[in-house]
Design an enzyme around this catalytic site. Structure first.
Site, mmCIF file in Angstrom:
data_model
loop_
_atom_site.group_PDB
_atom_site.id
_atom_site.type_symbol
_atom_site.label_atom_id
_atom_site.label_comp_id
_atom_site.label_asym_id
_atom_site.label_seq_id
_atom_site.Cartn_x
_atom_site.Cartn_y
_atom_site.Cartn_z
ATOM 1 N N TYR A 1 6.394 6.657 -112.356
ATOM 2 C CA TYR A 1 5.035 6.112 -112.986
ATOM 3 C C TYR A 1 4.915 4.627 -112.622
ATOM 4 O O TYR A 1 3.800 3.829 -112.890
ATOM 5 C CB TYR A 1 4.860 6.488 -114.385
ATOM 6 C CG TYR A 1 4.771 7.747 -114.883
ATOM 7 C CD1 TYR A 1 3.470 8.593 -114.391
ATOM 8 C CD2 TYR A 1 5.623 8.434 -115.386
ATOM 9 C CE1 TYR A 1 3.535 10.012 -114.481
ATOM 10 C CE2 TYR A 1 5.404 9.721 -115.838
ATOM 11 C CZ TYR A 1 4.408 10.701 -115.159
ATOM 12 O OH TYR A 1 4.293 11.704 -115.711
ATOM 13 N N PRO B 1 -1.753 10.807 -123.547
ATOM 14 C CA PRO B 1 -0.548 10.384 -124.073
ATOM 15 C C PRO B 1 0.550 10.040 -123.285
ATOM 16 O O PRO B 1 0.670 10.142 -122.012
ATOM 17 C CB PRO B 1 -0.101 11.887 -124.714
ATOM 18 C CG PRO B 1 -1.009 12.650 -123.741
ATOM 19 C CD PRO B 1 -2.514 12.073 -123.520
ATOM 20 N N ASN B 2 1.216 9.184 -123.870
ATOM 21 C CA ASN B 2 2.382 8.483 -123.132
ATOM 22 C C ASN B 2 2.290 7.518 -122.284
ATOM 23 O O ASN B 2 3.075 6.884 -121.700
ATOM 24 C CB ASN B 2 3.288 9.501 -122.894
ATOM 25 C CG ASN B 2 3.823 10.565 -123.635
ATOM 26 O OD1 ASN B 2 4.498 10.022 -124.859
ATOM 27 N ND2 ASN B 2 3.712 11.602 -123.764
ATOM 28 N N ARG C 1 8.682 4.385 -119.285
ATOM 29 C CA ARG C 1 8.665 5.626 -119.258
ATOM 30 C C ARG C 1 8.841 6.089 -117.557
ATOM 31 O O ARG C 1 8.055 5.639 -117.032
ATOM 32 C CB ARG C 1 7.366 6.501 -119.766
ATOM 33 C CG ARG C 1 6.797 7.252 -118.867
ATOM 34 C CD ARG C 1 5.176 7.747 -119.535
ATOM 35 N NE ARG C 1 5.273 9.179 -119.493
ATOM 36 C CZ ARG C 1 4.336 9.899 -119.212
ATOM 37 N NH1 ARG C 1 3.118 9.280 -118.876
ATOM 38 N NH2 ARG C 1 4.328 11.408 -119.113
ATOM 39 N N SER D 1 0.721 9.790 -110.580
ATOM 40 C CA SER D 1 1.613 10.272 -109.618
ATOM 41 C C SER D 1 0.966 11.399 -109.147
ATOM 42 O O SER D 1 -0.428 11.697 -109.285
ATOM 43 C CB SER D 1 2.877 11.302 -110.512
ATOM 44 O OG SER D 1 2.174 12.156 -111.364
ATOM 45 N N ASN E 1 -7.474 9.466 -117.015
ATOM 46 C CA ASN E 1 -6.235 10.074 -116.947
ATOM 47 C C ASN E 1 -5.849 10.560 -118.272
ATOM 48 O O ASN E 1 -5.543 10.211 -119.166
ATOM 49 C CB ASN E 1 -5.216 9.184 -116.499
ATOM 50 C CG ASN E 1 -3.752 9.700 -116.324
ATOM 51 O OD1 ASN E 1 -3.619 10.865 -116.409
ATOM 52 N ND2 ASN E 1 -2.987 8.711 -115.515
ATOM 53 N N ALA F 1 -0.652 14.284 -120.061
ATOM 54 C CA ALA F 1 -0.328 15.723 -120.365
ATOM 55 C C ALA F 1 -1.274 16.645 -120.696
ATOM 56 O O ALA F 1 -1.360 17.965 -120.481
ATOM 57 C CB ALA F 1 0.761 16.076 -121.274
ATOM 58 N N HIS G 1 -3.198 19.313 -118.471
ATOM 59 C CA HIS G 1 -2.998 20.650 -117.968
ATOM 60 C C HIS G 1 -2.871 21.742 -119.204
ATOM 61 O O HIS G 1 -2.606 22.786 -118.897
ATOM 62 C CB HIS G 1 -1.300 20.423 -117.531
ATOM 63 C CG HIS G 1 -1.104 19.217 -116.763
ATOM 64 N ND1 HIS G 1 -1.683 19.261 -115.372
ATOM 65 C CD2 HIS G 1 -0.343 18.275 -116.779
ATOM 66 C CE1 HIS G 1 -1.154 18.012 -114.837
ATOM 67 N NE2 HIS G 1 -0.516 17.507 -115.774
ATOM 68 N N HIS H 1 -4.613 10.303 -111.601
ATOM 69 C CA HIS H 1 -3.176 10.547 -112.149
ATOM 70 C C HIS H 1 -2.482 9.478 -111.214
ATOM 71 O O HIS H 1 -2.636 9.285 -110.318
ATOM 72 C CB HIS H 1 -2.548 11.925 -111.765
ATOM 73 C CG HIS H 1 -3.537 12.895 -112.518
ATOM 74 N ND1 HIS H 1 -3.307 13.071 -113.931
ATOM 75 C CD2 HIS H 1 -4.410 13.772 -112.193
ATOM 76 C CE1 HIS H 1 -4.093 13.854 -114.329
ATOM 77 N NE2 HIS H 1 -4.846 14.582 -113.427
ATOM 78 N N ASP I 1 -14.272 20.666 -122.508
ATOM 79 C CA ASP I 1 -15.628 20.771 -122.888
ATOM 80 C C ASP I 1 -16.335 19.787 -123.601
ATOM 81 O O ASP I 1 -17.451 19.644 -123.282
ATOM 82 C CB ASP I 1 -15.630 21.808 -124.419
ATOM 83 C CG ASP I 1 -15.038 23.243 -123.816
ATOM 84 O OD1 ASP I 1 -15.338 23.551 -122.537
ATOM 85 O OD2 ASP I 1 -14.675 24.090 -124.665
ATOM 86 N N GLU J 1 -11.533 11.737 -112.254
ATOM 87 C CA GLU J 1 -10.178 11.954 -112.822
ATOM 88 C C GLU J 1 -9.001 11.131 -111.916
ATOM 89 O O GLU J 1 -9.081 11.001 -110.813
ATOM 90 C CB GLU J 1 -9.655 13.716 -112.699
ATOM 91 C CG GLU J 1 -8.248 14.007 -113.062
ATOM 92 C CD GLU J 1 -8.101 15.566 -112.802
ATOM 93 O OE1 GLU J 1 -8.665 16.077 -111.933
ATOM 94 O OE2 GLU J 1 -7.401 15.931 -113.291
ATOM 95 N N ARG K 1 1.968 21.370 -113.695
ATOM 96 C CA ARG K 1 0.930 20.169 -113.438
ATOM 97 C C ARG K 1 -0.157 20.322 -112.257
ATOM 98 O O ARG K 1 -0.828 19.569 -112.227
ATOM 99 C CB ARG K 1 1.852 19.106 -113.033
ATOM 100 C CG ARG K 1 2.683 18.568 -114.274
ATOM 101 C CD ARG K 1 3.209 17.047 -113.595
ATOM 102 N NE ARG K 1 4.805 17.107 -114.410
ATOM 103 C CZ ARG K 1 4.847 16.523 -115.673
ATOM 104 N NH1 ARG K 1 3.826 16.072 -116.320
ATOM 105 N NH2 ARG K 1 6.188 16.684 -116.286
ATOM 106 N N ARG L 1 4.251 17.811 -107.806
ATOM 107 C CA ARG L 1 5.180 18.132 -108.824
ATOM 108 C C ARG L 1 5.436 19.612 -109.392
ATOM 109 O O ARG L 1 5.085 20.480 -108.568
ATOM 110 C CB ARG L 1 5.004 17.020 -109.809
ATOM 111 C CG ARG L 1 4.936 15.669 -109.307
ATOM 112 C CD ARG L 1 4.602 14.594 -110.614
ATOM 113 N NE ARG L 1 5.640 14.709 -111.581
ATOM 114 C CZ ARG L 1 5.469 14.023 -112.741
ATOM 115 N NH1 ARG L 1 4.301 13.548 -112.988
ATOM 116 N NH2 ARG L 1 6.174 14.077 -113.815
HETATM 117 C C1 DQA Z 1 -0.218 11.796 -115.215
HETATM 118 C C2 DQA Z 1 0.647 13.171 -114.848
HETATM 119 C C3 DQA Z 1 0.499 14.069 -115.688
HETATM 120 O O1 DQA Z 1 1.196 15.584 -115.551
HETATM 121 C C4 DQA Z 1 1.690 13.512 -116.982
HETATM 122 O O2 DQA Z 1 1.816 14.582 -117.931
HETATM 123 C C5 DQA Z 1 1.105 12.374 -117.343
HETATM 124 C C6 DQA Z 1 0.697 11.329 -116.362
HETATM 125 C C7 DQA Z 1 -0.244 10.876 -114.033
HETATM 126 O O3 DQA Z 1 -0.705 9.854 -114.383
HETATM 127 O O4 DQA Z 1 0.706 11.223 -113.211
HETATM 128 O O5 DQA Z 1 1.554 12.021 -118.417
HETATM 129 O O6 DQA Z 1 -1.350 12.261 -115.650
#
Ligand code: DQA
Length: 144
Positions: free
Chosen positions: A22, A9-10, A17, A101, A73, A76, A79, A99, A86, A97, A110, A106
């Site tokens: 990011y 998401p996002n 954003r 950031s 990735n 959110a 977390h 990320h 699963d 995985e 997170r 942080r």
């Molecule tokens: C993220 C880090 C997450 O904590 C955050 O909710 C994101 C992006 C990252 O790519 O740094 O949406 O996964």
């Protein structure tokens, strides 16, 4: 080798954003970056982004028997989502995985990653390059 890259998401809002965290590049630029890395490595890639937890679970399940590796990735949902953890365990496809950031530097909330518990590696805080490192890891260990 076929790799599925999942963004949660996002991440479709990249560039708009919180650019200080990011970066200023868009989601389309990220997809192009991933496609270029995969083309260089002779990897077939599918990029998927969703703001919906269930859609991500469905996509992971659909990868069973089809994909050789997953780069994820979960944003959110990292977390919060036991369902994504699963699903990754259910298909047992090698997963890495990513990320953008450095989540460990942080907020405390997170620092926990459920999805990460089903992943062989985590790259955090490298921006787009984290996706390159994840793809290279999968090619090195599972490439054919
Ligand atoms: C993220 C880090 C997450 O904590 C955050 O909710 C994101 C992006 C990252 O790519 O740094 O949406 O996964």
């Amino acid at each position: 080798m076929k790799i599925l890259v999942i963004n949660g998401p996002n991440l479709n809002m990249l560039g708009i954003r919180e650019p200080g965290i990011y970066g200023e590049q868009s989601y389309d630029a990220l997809v192009k970056f991933i496609q270029d890395v995969c083309a260089e490595r002779g990897v077939e890639v599918e990029c998927f982004q969703s703001n919906h937890e269930g859609a991500i679970v469905d996509k992971i399940q659909a990868a069973y028997g089809v994909m050789d590796g997953i780069v994820i990735n979960p944003a959110a949902y990292t977390h919060t989502s036991v369902a994504i953890l699963d699903a990754l365990k259910a298909v047992s496809i090698p997963a890495v995985e990513v990320h953008l950031s450095d989540v460990n530097q942080r907020e405390e909330f997170r620092h926990i990653s459920y999805a990460g518990m089903a992943c062989e590696k985590t790259y955090a805080g490298h921006g787009f390059v984290g996706y390159r490192l994840a793809i290279e890891y999968l090619v090195e260990h599972y490439g054919k």
